[in-house]
Motif scaffolding. Sequence first.
Motif, PDB file in Angstrom:
ATOM      1  N   ALA A  37      49.859  42.971  47.236  1.00 58.61           N
ATOM      2  CA  ALA A  37      50.411  41.929  46.363  1.00 58.61           C
ATOM      3  C   ALA A  37      49.396  41.525  45.296  1.00 58.61           C
ATOM      4  N   VAL A  38      48.179  41.248  45.714  1.00 59.47           N
ATOM      5  CA  VAL A  38      47.150  40.821  44.762  1.00 59.47           C
ATOM      6  C   VAL A  38      46.843  41.949  43.774  1.00 59.47           C
ATOM      7  N   GLY A  39      46.659  43.160  44.280  1.00 56.52           N
ATOM      8  CA  GLY A  39      46.323  44.286  43.419  1.00 56.52           C
ATOM      9  C   GLY A  39      47.413  44.649  42.430  1.00 56.52           C
ATOM     10  N   SER A  40      48.654  44.365  42.790  1.00 53.66           N
ATOM     11  CA  SER A  40      49.764  44.710  41.893  1.00 53.66           C
ATOM     12  C   SER A  40      50.292  43.514  41.123  1.00 53.66           C
ATOM     13  N   GLY A  41      49.599  42.368  41.236  1.00 54.68           N
ATOM     14  CA  GLY A  41      49.968  41.188  40.461  1.00 54.68           C
ATOM     15  C   GLY A  41      51.183  40.448  40.989  1.00 54.68           C
ATOM     16  N   GLN A  42      51.440  40.542  42.290  1.00 53.76           N
ATOM     17  CA  GLN A  42      52.596  39.869  42.878  1.00 53.76           C
ATOM     18  C   GLN A  42      52.182  38.619  43.652  1.00 53.76           C
ATOM     19  N   ASP A  43      53.171  37.794  43.931  1.00 53.04           N
ATOM     20  CA  ASP A  43      52.985  36.603  44.746  1.00 53.04           C
ATOM     21  C   ASP A  43      52.803  37.028  46.207  1.00 53.04           C
ATOM     22  N   THR A  44      51.917  36.373  46.915  1.00 53.92           N
ATOM     23  CA  THR A  44      51.685  36.683  48.331  1.00 53.92           C
ATOM     24  C   THR A  44      52.585  35.857  49.251  1.00 53.92           C
ATOM     25  N   GLY A  45      53.442  35.032  48.676  1.00 54.86           N
ATOM     26  CA  GLY A  45      54.284  34.124  49.455  1.00 54.86           C
ATOM     27  C   GLY A  45      55.312  34.800  50.339  1.00 54.86           C
ATOM     28  N   ALA A  46      55.580  36.093  50.138  1.00 50.14           N
ATOM     29  CA  ALA A  46      56.544  36.802  50.990  1.00 50.14           C
ATOM     30  C   ALA A  46      55.989  37.053  52.386  1.00 50.14           C
ATOM     31  N   LEU A  47      54.686  36.922  52.553  1.00 48.16           N
ATOM     32  CA  LEU A  47      54.057  37.178  53.850  1.00 48.16           C
ATOM     33  C   LEU A  47      54.217  35.937  54.733  1.00 48.16           C
ATOM     34  N   PRO A  48      54.834  36.082  55.897  1.00 49.41           N
ATOM     35  CA  PRO A  48      55.183  34.925  56.729  1.00 49.41           C
ATOM     36  C   PRO A  48      53.972  34.087  57.158  1.00 49.41           C
ATOM     37  N   GLU A  49      54.025  32.817  56.829  1.00 48.40           N
ATOM     38  CA  GLU A  49      52.948  31.871  57.135  1.00 48.40           C
ATOM     39  C   GLU A  49      52.677  31.796  58.641  1.00 48.40           C
ATOM     40  N   ASP A  50      53.735  31.744  59.451  1.00 54.06           N
ATOM     41  CA  ASP A  50      53.538  31.628  60.900  1.00 54.06           C
ATOM     42  C   ASP A  50      52.825  32.856  61.462  1.00 54.06           C
ATOM     43  N   LEU A  51      53.122  34.028  60.927  1.00 57.64           N
ATOM     44  CA  LEU A  51      52.442  35.235  61.395  1.00 57.64           C
ATOM     45  C   LEU A  51      50.986  35.250  60.945  1.00 57.64           C
ATOM     46  N   ALA A  52      50.719  34.728  59.750  1.00 59.48           N
ATOM     47  CA  ALA A  52      49.334  34.652  59.283  1.00 59.48           C
ATOM     48  C   ALA A  52      48.525  33.683  60.148  1.00 59.48           C
ATOM     49  N   VAL A  53      49.123  32.558  60.534  1.00 54.60           N
ATOM     50  CA  VAL A  53      48.447  31.601  61.426  1.00 54.60           C
ATOM     51  C   VAL A  53      48.137  32.286  62.758  1.00 54.60           C
ATOM     52  N   ALA A  54      49.125  32.983  63.313  1.00 54.58           N
ATOM     53  CA  ALA A  54      48.900  33.709  64.566  1.00 54.58           C
ATOM     54  C   ALA A  54      47.864  34.811  64.371  1.00 54.58           C
ATOM     55  N   GLY A  55      47.869  35.442  63.194  1.00 58.85           N
ATOM     56  CA  GLY A  55      46.895  36.491  62.884  1.00 58.85           C
ATOM     57  C   GLY A  55      45.471  35.961  62.857  1.00 58.85           C
ATOM     58  N   ILE A  56      45.296  34.745  62.364  1.00 56.42           N
ATOM     59  CA  ILE A  56      43.961  34.131  62.359  1.00 56.42           C
ATOM     60  C   ILE A  56      43.482  33.950  63.796  1.00 56.42           C
ATOM     61  N   ALA A  57      44.337  33.384  64.646  1.00 54.96           N
ATOM     62  CA  ALA A  57      43.954  33.166  66.049  1.00 54.96           C
ATOM     63  C   ALA A  57      43.654  34.494  66.740  1.00 54.96           C
ATOM     64  N   PHE A  58      44.497  35.493  66.519  1.00 54.15           N
ATOM     65  CA  PHE A  58      44.287  36.804  67.126  1.00 54.15           C
ATOM     66  C   PHE A  58      42.966  37.411  66.659  1.00 54.15           C
ATOM     67  N   THR A  59      42.716  37.368  65.363  1.00 51.88           N
ATOM     68  CA  THR A  59      41.491  37.954  64.800  1.00 51.88           C
ATOM     69  C   THR A  59      40.257  37.229  65.317  1.00 51.88           C
ATOM     70  N   GLU A  60      40.301  35.913  65.352  1.00 49.01           N
ATOM     71  CA  GLU A  60      39.155  35.164  65.885  1.00 49.01           C
ATOM     72  C   GLU A  60      38.911  35.515  67.344  1.00 49.01           C
ATOM     73  N   SER A  61      39.978  35.725  68.112  1.00 48.61           N
ATOM     74  CA  SER A  61      39.800  36.116  69.515  1.00 48.61           C
ATOM     75  C   SER A  61      39.193  37.516  69.608  1.00 48.61           C
ATOM     76  N   MET A  62      39.568  38.404  68.709  1.00 42.46           N
ATOM     77  CA  MET A  62      38.978  39.751  68.691  1.00 42.46           C
ATOM     78  C   MET A  62      37.480  39.664  68.400  1.00 42.46           C
ATOM     79  N   PHE A  63      37.112  38.761  67.503  1.00 45.19           N
ATOM     80  CA  PHE A  63      35.697  38.620  67.145  1.00 45.19           C
ATOM     81  C   PHE A  63      34.871  38.055  68.300  1.00 45.19           C
ATOM     82  N   THR A  64      35.508  37.314  69.197  1.00 49.66           N
ATOM     83  CA  THR A  64      34.758  36.774  70.338  1.00 49.66           C
ATOM     84  C   THR A  64      34.648  37.779  71.477  1.00 49.66           C
ATOM     85  N   THR A  65      35.543  38.788  71.501  1.00 50.67           N
ATOM     86  CA  THR A  65      35.515  39.752  72.604  1.00 50.67           C
ATOM     87  C   THR A  65      35.001  41.129  72.206  1.00 50.67           C
ATOM     88  N   THR A  66      34.814  41.376  70.916  1.00 51.52           N
ATOM     89  CA  THR A  66      34.364  42.684  70.438  1.00 51.52           C
ATOM     90  C   THR A  66      33.252  42.479  69.424  1.00 51.52           C
TER      91      THR A  66
END
Length: 189
Positions: A126-155
């Motif tokens: 989206a950023v590279g092609s000049g589009q809005d990033t708003g199509a990406l689901p906010e709830d999944l991004a919130v869950a993605g942050i938690a998942f990624t932070e958990s990966m960083f604590t275990t790996t």
Amino acid sequence: MTTTAGPVADLERALHATATIIDGVPDDRRAAQSPCAGWTVTDVVEHVLTGNLVVARALGPDLADAPEVAESLAPRFRSSSEALVAALSLPDALSGTVTVPFGTVPVPVAVGLRTVEALVHGWDVAVGSGQDTGALPEDLAVAGIAFTESMFTTTDRARLPFAPAVAVDPAAPAIERLAGLLGRTDPRG
């Protein structure tokens, strides 16, 4: 194929949102630089669809590849997404393990990784092609942050294929914070 609930449904939503962004990439922006260092918009899409097929093949080796037609970037992405969701929908698919770039993980972890991959690389496209990033689901991004932070604590982060985190305004949309957590800077400011 549409799943109804759970991590595979979340992955499917992330892939669908990213496919919608890929549909909107103008031909003259396919070779544009993305926020993913050294990768064009097309490189990012190719990376995600290849990853989709790698995991799909690991779970269901008889699944077909996405067609090799350079002009059909969005249809190829959708085909790889459908193959992945189909493989994850096979009986007992979520009870096994699969090998990813940093090791062998339970399939549910791979699903979480693919979901984050779809979201962050959807943001890159989206950023590279000049589009809005708003199509990406906010709830999944919130869950993605938690998942990624958990990966960083275990790996060990050095074993993970992510750039160092960059500071992002805590009030920014979750997709911006997730992108920053994985080392992305928005060149638009």
